[in-house]
Design a protein around this motif. Structure first.
Motif, PDB file in Angstrom:
ATOM      1  N   ARG A 199      -2.590   2.967   8.830  1.00 54.53           N
ATOM      2  CA  ARG A 199      -3.864   3.522   9.334  1.00 54.53           C
ATOM      3  C   ARG A 199      -3.581   4.937   9.839  1.00 54.53           C
ATOM      4  NH1 ARG A 199      -2.622  -1.002  11.101  1.00 54.53           N
ATOM      5  NH2 ARG A 199      -1.902  -0.062  13.041  1.00 54.53           N
ATOM      6  N   HIS A 200      -3.436   5.854   8.902  1.00 52.25           N
ATOM      7  CA  HIS A 200      -2.983   7.213   9.202  1.00 52.25           C
ATOM      8  C   HIS A 200      -4.192   8.147   9.150  1.00 52.25           C
ATOM      9  CE1 HIS A 200       0.086  10.333   9.471  1.00 52.25           C
ATOM     10  NE2 HIS A 200      -0.405  10.948   8.411  1.00 52.25           N
ATOM     11  N   PHE A 201      -4.778   8.430  10.299  1.00 52.38           N
ATOM     12  CA  PHE A 201      -5.984   9.277  10.362  1.00 52.38           C
ATOM     13  C   PHE A 201      -7.035   8.782   9.369  1.00 52.38           C
ATOM     14  CE2 PHE A 201      -2.362  11.857  11.693  1.00 52.38           C
ATOM     15  CZ  PHE A 201      -2.791  12.257  12.948  1.00 52.38           C
ATOM     16  N   GLY A 202      -7.228   7.464   9.339  1.00 54.29           N
ATOM     17  CA  GLY A 202      -8.280   6.898   8.494  1.00 54.29           C
ATOM     18  C   GLY A 202      -7.872   6.619   7.058  1.00 54.29           C
ATOM     19  N   GLU A 203      -6.603   6.814   6.736  1.00 51.82           N
ATOM     20  CA  GLU A 203      -6.160   6.520   5.369  1.00 51.82           C
ATOM     21  C   GLU A 203      -4.942   5.612   5.405  1.00 51.82           C
ATOM     22  OE1 GLU A 203      -5.544   9.698   2.419  1.00 51.82           O
ATOM     23  OE2 GLU A 203      -7.064  10.834   3.505  1.00 51.82           O
ATOM     24  N   ASP A 204      -4.786   4.844   4.329  1.00 50.33           N
ATOM     25  CA  ASP A 204      -3.560   4.068   4.190  1.00 50.33           C
ATOM     26  C   ASP A 204      -2.508   4.954   3.536  1.00 50.33           C
ATOM     27  OD1 ASP A 204      -1.483   2.406   3.640  1.00 50.33           O
ATOM     28  OD2 ASP A 204      -2.673   0.846   2.655  1.00 50.33           O
ATOM     29  N   ALA A 205      -1.579   5.455   4.347  1.00 51.51           N
ATOM     30  CA  ALA A 205      -0.558   6.374   3.841  1.00 51.51           C
ATOM     31  C   ALA A 205       0.804   5.689   3.805  1.00 51.51           C
ATOM     32  CB  ALA A 205      -0.507   7.621   4.715  1.00 51.51           C
ATOM     33  N   SER A 206       0.787   4.346   3.681  1.00 49.99           N
ATOM     34  CA  SER A 206       2.066   3.637   3.764  1.00 49.99           C
ATOM     35  C   SER A 206       2.980   4.030   2.605  1.00 49.99           C
ATOM     36  CB  SER A 206       1.838   2.122   3.791  1.00 49.99           C
ATOM     37  OG  SER A 206       0.877   1.760   2.836  1.00 49.99           O
ATOM     38  N   ILE A 207       4.259   4.084   2.891  1.00 51.83           N
ATOM     39  CA  ILE A 207       5.269   4.392   1.876  1.00 51.83           C
ATOM     40  C   ILE A 207       6.342   3.311   1.938  1.00 51.83           C
ATOM     41  CG2 ILE A 207       4.881   6.884   1.785  1.00 51.83           C
ATOM     42  CD1 ILE A 207       7.191   7.283   3.719  1.00 51.83           C
ATOM     43  N   GLU A 208       7.192   3.324   0.951  1.00 52.94           N
ATOM     44  CA  GLU A 208       8.249   2.324   0.858  1.00 52.94           C
ATOM     45  C   GLU A 208       9.072   2.301   2.157  1.00 52.94           C
ATOM     46  OE1 GLU A 208      12.271   1.624  -1.560  1.00 52.94           O
ATOM     47  OE2 GLU A 208      10.876   3.101  -2.442  1.00 52.94           O
ATOM     48  N   ALA A 209       9.381   1.092   2.640  1.00 48.52           N
ATOM     49  CA  ALA A 209       9.976   0.943   3.973  1.00 48.52           C
ATOM     50  C   ALA A 209      11.305   1.683   4.123  1.00 48.52           C
ATOM     51  CB  ALA A 209      10.153  -0.534   4.300  1.00 48.52           C
ATOM     52  N   THR A 210      12.139   1.660   3.085  1.00 51.43           N
ATOM     53  CA  THR A 210      13.445   2.324   3.225  1.00 51.43           C
ATOM     54  C   THR A 210      13.262   3.840   3.345  1.00 51.43           C
ATOM     55  OG1 THR A 210      13.624   2.290   0.825  1.00 51.43           O
ATOM     56  CG2 THR A 210      14.843   0.601   2.006  1.00 51.43           C
ATOM     57  N   GLY A 255      -2.166   3.346  -6.783  1.00 52.72           N
ATOM     58  CA  GLY A 255      -2.135   2.447  -5.627  1.00 52.72           C
ATOM     59  C   GLY A 255      -2.868   3.042  -4.437  1.00 52.72           C
ATOM     60  N   ARG A 256      -2.545   4.265  -4.126  1.00 50.77           N
ATOM     61  CA  ARG A 256      -3.147   4.900  -2.942  1.00 50.77           C
ATOM     62  C   ARG A 256      -4.614   5.220  -3.149  1.00 50.77           C
ATOM     63  NH1 ARG A 256      -0.726   9.013   1.007  1.00 50.77           N
ATOM     64  NH2 ARG A 256      -2.893   8.700   1.551  1.00 50.77           N
ATOM     65  N   ASN A 257      -4.904   5.849  -4.288  1.00 52.79           N
ATOM     66  CA  ASN A 257      -6.250   6.394  -4.447  1.00 52.79           C
ATOM     67  C   ASN A 257      -7.294   5.352  -4.817  1.00 52.79           C
ATOM     68  OD1 ASN A 257      -5.173   8.802  -3.709  1.00 52.79           O
ATOM     69  ND2 ASN A 257      -5.138   9.694  -5.750  1.00 52.79           N
ATOM     70  N   CYS A 258      -6.907   4.298  -5.552  1.00 50.36           N
ATOM     71  CA  CYS A 258      -7.876   3.226  -5.839  1.00 50.36           C
ATOM     72  C   CYS A 258      -8.286   2.580  -4.514  1.00 50.36           C
ATOM     73  CB  CYS A 258      -7.283   2.185  -6.795  1.00 50.36           C
ATOM     74  SG  CYS A 258      -7.022   2.850  -8.455  1.00 50.36           S
ATOM     75  N   GLY A 281      -8.027  20.944  -7.141  1.00 49.64           N
ATOM     76  CA  GLY A 281      -8.884  20.330  -6.127  1.00 49.64           C
ATOM     77  C   GLY A 281      -8.386  20.619  -4.729  1.00 49.64           C
ATOM     78  N   ARG A 282      -8.923  19.834  -3.799  1.00 46.18           N
ATOM     79  CA  ARG A 282      -8.601  20.049  -2.396  1.00 46.18           C
ATOM     80  C   ARG A 282      -8.787  18.718  -1.666  1.00 46.18           C
ATOM     81  NH1 ARG A 282      -7.470  24.350   0.265  1.00 46.18           N
ATOM     82  NH2 ARG A 282      -7.689  25.750  -1.485  1.00 46.18           N
ATOM     83  N   HIS A 283      -7.798  18.304  -0.915  1.00 46.66           N
ATOM     84  CA  HIS A 283      -7.894  17.032  -0.183  1.00 46.66           C
ATOM     85  C   HIS A 283      -9.082  17.081   0.770  1.00 46.66           C
ATOM     86  CE1 HIS A 283      -6.874  13.748   2.533  1.00 46.66           C
ATOM     87  NE2 HIS A 283      -5.998  13.326   1.634  1.00 46.66           N
ATOM     88  N   VAL A 284      -9.913  16.061   0.698  1.00 43.81           N
ATOM     89  CA  VAL A 284     -11.181  16.101   1.430  1.00 43.81           C
ATOM     90  C   VAL A 284     -10.983  16.164   2.952  1.00 43.81           C
ATOM     91  CG1 VAL A 284     -11.517  13.592   1.494  1.00 43.81           C
ATOM     92  CG2 VAL A 284     -13.504  15.106   1.469  1.00 43.81           C
ATOM     93  N   ARG A 285      -9.884  15.630   3.452  1.00 44.97           N
ATOM     94  CA  ARG A 285      -9.660  15.678   4.913  1.00 44.97           C
ATOM     95  C   ARG A 285      -8.729  16.812   5.316  1.00 44.97           C
ATOM     96  NH1 ARG A 285      -9.269  10.103   4.432  1.00 44.97           N
ATOM     97  NH2 ARG A 285     -11.234   9.086   4.948  1.00 44.97           N
TER      98      ARG A 285
END
Lengths: 128, 172
Positions: B72-83, A101-104, A69-73
């Motif tokens: 809020r990373h360019f319209g996505e939640d890209a959060s990762i573990e704080a450490t 977690g991320r994708n849902c 696939g390919r990331h849509v953004r």
């Protein structure tokens, strides 16, 4: 001798992977509590939400779990989701949970239930 | 006689070395390389959705802002573990375009960013535009590329911080 080891390793690795897929699925099924349905998992994979650009799994993963696939953004290439095409998938529980977690959240705007995760994994692992 | 010889040798040496020094101020192909964070998580986490952008493509203040807003990373939640986030932030700042670790390439990138700006998009920077001004829209829009943010599509070793011309492979 070296050749024999290589042959044995080559024979063992798909088995080892299958084993790991099974273990990862077992953990998800355990959390779900009442088995897993590959058919329900496929429904989830093909469902369209109304959540912007990433409104379905297929927005990035295509309609074919065996296809890259390919990331849509960002347009970054994404390896196939189904273990039959990409044996590294569904072999690491932490990674599986991270991407659910991320994708849902991205596609459904909510967390997936334990049942949905088990169904989804059952479907992906069943794809031939 | 010996003195004349020595003088002409000195003149010759200057004639070779001065232009050489001047030319070497330009960017040689092997210098299109950025230092990358040593943490494996940089490519694993950030690089799983987009190119693992070299820290030297933005100044430290940009990385601090980006890493503080991953939810809020360019319209996505890209959060990762704080450490992990904190460790990666430290590496990004240490190797940023305006860091003491900067090489000539990074210094040029930084020089093209106004001091009052905190850019979040690498592709908006003056240096990026200058380096890519010959790329027509039709190439950016090819299916294998799609966006100027997709460095790795053409810069085959971008995830290792490598952008030399000879490693470019433009998808058809």
């Amino acid at each position: 001798m070296k050749q024999l080891v290589l042959v044995l390793a080559a024979l063992a690795s798909p088995l080892a992977c299958a084993d790991t897929h099974r273990q990862v699925l077992d953990q998800l099924v355990l959390a779900a509590g009442s088995g897993a349905s590959a058919a329900q998992g496929e429904r989830l994979f093909r469902m369209k939400s109304d959540h912007g650009e990433a409104a379905s799994c297929s927005a990035c993963h295509t309609d074919d779990p065996k296809a890259a696939g390919r990331h849509v953004r960002t347009h970054k290439a994404i390896e196939p989701l189904a273990p039959v095409a990409n044996p590294a998938r569904f072999t690491d529980t932490a990674k599986v949970e991270k991407w659910f977690g991320r994708n849902c959240k991205e596609v459904l705007d909510r967390a997936c239930s334990a049942q949905e995760k088990a169904d989804f994994a059952a479907y992906m692992i069943s794809v031939r | 006689m010996a003195e004349v010889k020595a003088r002409s040798l000195a003149v010759l040496a200057l004639a070779v070395l001065l232009p050489g020094a001047w030319i070497s101020q330009g960017l040689a192909d092997h210098e299109a390389v950025f230092p990358m964070p040593k943490e494996k998580q940089y490519v694993d986490e950030c690089g799983s959705c987009h190119t693992a952008y070299a820290p030297g493509l933005l100044p430290a203040r940009s990385w601090l802002r980006l890493m503080a807003g991953l939810e809020r990373h360019f319209g996505e939640d890209a959060s990762i573990e704080a450490t992990v986030r904190d460790r990666l932030t430290r590496s990004l700042v240490e190797l940023a375009a305006d860091s003491p670790a900067s090489n000539l390439l990074m210094q040029r990138i930084n020089a093209a960013i106004p001091a009052g700006d905190t850019p979040e998009r690498i592709t908006r920077g003056g240096f990026f535009k200058y380096m890519h001004d010959e790329v027509p829209a039709a190439i950016w829009n090819r299916p294998g590329i799609g966006s100027p943010a997709n460095c790795g599509a053409c810069h085959t070793k971008a995830n290792s911080g490598r952008y030399p011309e000879r490693e470019i492979l433009i998808p058809k």
